[in-house]
Design an enzyme around this catalytic site. Structure first.
Site, PDB file in Angstrom:
ATOM      1  N   TYR A  49       0.768  -1.151   0.024  1.00  0.00           N
ATOM      2  CA  TYR A  49      -0.068  -0.280   0.113  1.00  0.00           C
ATOM      3  C   TYR A  49       0.892   1.322  -0.051  1.00  0.00           C
ATOM      4  O   TYR A  49       2.166   1.395   0.093  1.00  0.00           O
ATOM      5  CB  TYR A  49      -1.093   0.023   1.128  1.00  0.00           C
ATOM      6  CG  TYR A  49      -0.483   0.481   2.571  1.00  0.00           C
ATOM      7  CD1 TYR A  49       0.527  -0.547   3.268  1.00  0.00           C
ATOM      8  CD2 TYR A  49      -0.777   1.589   3.347  1.00  0.00           C
ATOM      9  CE1 TYR A  49       0.920  -0.209   4.474  1.00  0.00           C
ATOM     10  CE2 TYR A  49      -0.146   1.918   4.236  1.00  0.00           C
ATOM     11  CZ  TYR A  49       0.589   0.967   5.013  1.00  0.00           C
ATOM     12  OH  TYR A  49       1.183   1.193   6.282  1.00  0.00           O
ATOM     13  N   ARG A  68       8.364   3.742  -4.628  1.00  0.00           N
ATOM     14  CA  ARG A  68       8.336   3.240  -3.677  1.00  0.00           C
ATOM     15  C   ARG A  68       7.504   1.717  -3.654  1.00  0.00           C
ATOM     16  O   ARG A  68       7.786   0.625  -3.401  1.00  0.00           O
ATOM     17  CB  ARG A  68       8.165   3.607  -2.216  1.00  0.00           C
ATOM     18  CG  ARG A  68       8.377   2.873  -0.960  1.00  0.00           C
ATOM     19  CD  ARG A  68       8.427   3.388   0.419  1.00  0.00           C
ATOM     20  NE  ARG A  68       6.934   4.013   0.780  1.00  0.00           N
ATOM     21  CZ  ARG A  68       6.450   4.888   1.534  1.00  0.00           C
ATOM     22  NH1 ARG A  68       7.524   5.018   2.387  1.00  0.00           N
ATOM     23  NH2 ARG A  68       5.398   5.098   1.699  1.00  0.00           N
ATOM     24  N   ARG A 117      -8.086 -20.755  -1.429  1.00  0.00           N
ATOM     25  CA  ARG A 117      -7.104 -20.476  -0.585  1.00  0.00           C
ATOM     26  C   ARG A 117      -5.963 -21.279  -0.776  1.00  0.00           C
ATOM     27  O   ARG A 117      -6.136 -22.446  -0.841  1.00  0.00           O
ATOM     28  CB  ARG A 117      -7.595 -20.495   0.820  1.00  0.00           C
ATOM     29  CG  ARG A 117      -6.395 -20.275   2.019  1.00  0.00           C
ATOM     30  CD  ARG A 117      -7.156 -20.206   3.334  1.00  0.00           C
ATOM     31  NE  ARG A 117      -6.101 -19.814   4.352  1.00  0.00           N
ATOM     32  CZ  ARG A 117      -5.328 -20.613   4.930  1.00  0.00           C
ATOM     33  NH1 ARG A 117      -5.460 -22.031   4.853  1.00  0.00           N
ATOM     34  NH2 ARG A 117      -4.519 -20.116   5.790  1.00  0.00           N
ATOM     35  N   LYS A 166       6.214  -1.943   1.938  1.00  0.00           N
ATOM     36  CA  LYS A 166       5.186  -1.410   2.570  1.00  0.00           C
ATOM     37  C   LYS A 166       4.020  -2.346   2.416  1.00  0.00           C
ATOM     38  O   LYS A 166       3.384  -2.211   1.528  1.00  0.00           O
ATOM     39  CB  LYS A 166       4.985  -0.045   2.042  1.00  0.00           C
ATOM     40  CG  LYS A 166       4.074   0.863   2.858  1.00  0.00           C
ATOM     41  CD  LYS A 166       4.131   2.135   2.408  1.00  0.00           C
ATOM     42  CE  LYS A 166       3.064   3.031   3.078  1.00  0.00           C
ATOM     43  NZ  LYS A 166       3.012   3.041   4.877  1.00  0.00           N
ATOM     44  N   GLU A 198      11.323   2.476  14.494  1.00  0.00           N
ATOM     45  CA  GLU A 198      10.610   3.692  13.955  1.00  0.00           C
ATOM     46  C   GLU A 198       9.334   3.480  15.001  1.00  0.00           C
ATOM     47  O   GLU A 198       9.144   2.820  15.850  1.00  0.00           O
ATOM     48  CB  GLU A 198      10.259   3.517  12.681  1.00  0.00           C
ATOM     49  CG  GLU A 198       9.700   2.068  12.384  1.00  0.00           C
ATOM     50  CD  GLU A 198       9.396   1.631  10.636  1.00  0.00           C
ATOM     51  OE1 GLU A 198       9.559   2.667   9.823  1.00  0.00           O
ATOM     52  OE2 GLU A 198       9.237   0.648  10.422  1.00  0.00           O
ATOM     53  N   LEU A 222      10.741   1.363   7.455  1.00  0.00           N
ATOM     54  CA  LEU A 222      10.294   1.766   5.991  1.00  0.00           C
ATOM     55  C   LEU A 222      11.021   3.069   5.691  1.00  0.00           C
ATOM     56  O   LEU A 222      11.265   4.000   6.492  1.00  0.00           O
ATOM     57  CB  LEU A 222       8.783   2.096   6.207  1.00  0.00           C
ATOM     58  CG  LEU A 222       8.090   2.542   4.878  1.00  0.00           C
ATOM     59  CD1 LEU A 222       7.761   1.187   3.985  1.00  0.00           C
ATOM     60  CD2 LEU A 222       6.752   3.201   5.032  1.00  0.00           C
TER      61      LEU A 222
HETATM   62  N1  PDD Z   1       2.620   5.014   7.319  1.00  0.00           N
HETATM   63  N2  PDD Z   1       7.264   3.629   8.883  1.00  0.00           N
HETATM   64  C1  PDD Z   1       6.181   3.073   9.097  1.00  0.00           C
HETATM   65  C2  PDD Z   1       6.076   1.742   9.615  1.00  0.00           C
HETATM   66  C3  PDD Z   1       4.972   3.567   8.328  1.00  0.00           C
HETATM   67  O1  PDD Z   1       3.854   2.693   8.204  1.00  0.00           O
HETATM   68  C4  PDD Z   1       5.009   4.701   7.609  1.00  0.00           C
HETATM   69  C5  PDD Z   1       3.844   5.307   6.816  1.00  0.00           C
HETATM   70  C6  PDD Z   1       6.113   5.620   7.606  1.00  0.00           C
HETATM   71  C7  PDD Z   1       6.400   6.861   7.014  1.00  0.00           C
HETATM   72  O2  PDD Z   1       6.388   6.877   5.531  1.00  0.00           O
HETATM   73  P1  PDD Z   1       6.041   8.134   4.677  1.00  0.00           P
HETATM   74  O3  PDD Z   1       6.792   9.182   5.095  1.00  0.00           O
HETATM   75  O4  PDD Z   1       6.284   7.408   3.290  1.00  0.00           O
HETATM   76  O5  PDD Z   1       4.373   8.141   4.909  1.00  0.00           O
HETATM   77  C8  PDD Z   1       7.376   5.116   8.348  1.00  0.00           C
HETATM   78  C9  PDD Z   1       1.538   5.424   6.520  1.00  0.00           C
HETATM   79  C10 PDD Z   1       1.349   6.975   6.630  1.00  0.00           C
HETATM   80  C11 PDD Z   1       0.224   4.715   6.973  1.00  0.00           C
HETATM   81  O6  PDD Z   1       0.630   3.543   7.275  1.00  0.00           O
HETATM   82  O7  PDD Z   1      -0.656   5.172   7.346  1.00  0.00           O
END
Ligand code: PDD
Length: 302
Positions: A49, A68, A117, A166, A198, A222
């Protein structure tokens, strides 16, 4: 005894009044959009996503998110089911049709729905599932949370080893947010082998003196699109950027701390595990970085 009401509950769409969403080439009202129960996103979390923010009705860093996305697909041996230009068009149409001025576009691509499945990947002619929807967030840029700052707790990082992809495996991050909520905090930072990886859905930083410290990119975190932009702007503003491992204790002793993500931009952190940072209010450098990020992102939005 309370009896279950058999009347259909009033659906609370909040700011998202009956959105138009996108599913596999079609634009539909959200309550008519469906996917198969055999979809591998549903059964196996076999999907990726992206979340792209919208300011002034325009997309922030669409290219970064698309690159990405391509990488996430590639790392999971998934074909690219839609071109950059087609995807941009879908984003723009959803933003326009749903009158989004400030908000988010959520995009999910899964390995599709085979006939049954099975752990084994389906044949390559199984079409991917592509879903996009908007989230209307008026006041996203001028968020009161940015003035108040966030309280963070630390939790162990027990996620899988490919956090650079992601994927939609978000159960642990979701549990982490609930642990924070139960502890009276706003979010959690995850810790692996004594070092912060993170936030549950964001990248984590602290500031000491003129230096911004954050974990280097690797399979452990990420590679945030907001992170890359903020570190670039910080360097341009003559701030020192140190990409290295750090502990919760170091962050607690810092002048300031903050998080970044597409949905929060730069958000100050004022407390970590009950310890106030500085005087417990958002610091000036995080506030300045947020301003620069919003200003530059608005200029480059498409
Ligand atoms: N999340 N680390 C993790 C684990 C994340 O899920 C996200 C983003 C980030 C920051 O990435 P970016 O700057 O590209 O949004 C770092 C999104 C916003 C979400 O899951 O809603």
């Amino acid at each position: 005894m309370t009896k279950l009401a058999f009347t259909r509950p009033q659906l609370d769409y909040g700011d998202n009044i009956m959105r138009t969403v996108y599913v596999n080439g079609e634009y539909l009202p959200e309550n008519e959009a469906t996917i198969s129960i055999f979809d591998r996103g549903f059964l196996m979390a076999d999907g990726v996503y992206e979340v792209t923010s919208v300011l002034d009705g325009k997309l922030i860093d669409f290219e970064g998110h698309f690159v990405r996305l391509q990488r996430s697909l590639n790392e999971l041996d998934m074909a690219e089911p839609i071109s950059r230009d087609a995807l941009l068009e879908v984003h723009r149409k959803l933003v326009a049709d749903n009158s989004i001025v400030e908000g988010l576009v959520y995009l999910q691509i899964t390995r599709g729905a085979p006939a049954d499945r099975d752990f084994v990947f389906p044949s390559e002619d199984t079409p991917a599932t592509i879903v996009l929807f908007t989230q209307n967030k008026p006041g996203l840029a001028d968020s009161p949370a940015a003035k108040k700052g966030m309280k963070i707790i630390s939790i162990e990082d027990v996620r899988w080893g490919r956090r650079d992809i992601k994927t939609v495996q978000l159960l642990y991050p979701s549990m982490g947010k609930m642990m924070a909520k139960k502890a009276g905090a706003d979010d959690a930072w995850m810790v692996q082998d004594g070092h912060v990886t993170e936030g549950t859905s964001n990248n984590a930083y602290f500031i000491k003196g003129n230096a911004i410290v954050t974990r280097p990119t690797s399979n452990d975190i990420l590679n945030g699109i907001t992170r890359a932009a903020v570190l670039r702007f910080a360097a341009e503003a003559q701030m020192k950027v140190e990409e290295r491992l750090f502990t919760i204790e170091e962050a607690q002793a810092a002048d300031e701390a903050f998080i970044t993500s597409a949905s929060t931009f730069v958000m100050p952190v004022v407390e970590i595990d009950g310890v106030a940072l500085g005087d417990g209010t958002p610091g000036p450098l995080a506030a300045r970085l947020r301003e620069i990020y919003l200003e530059e992102s608005r200029k480059a939005a498409i």
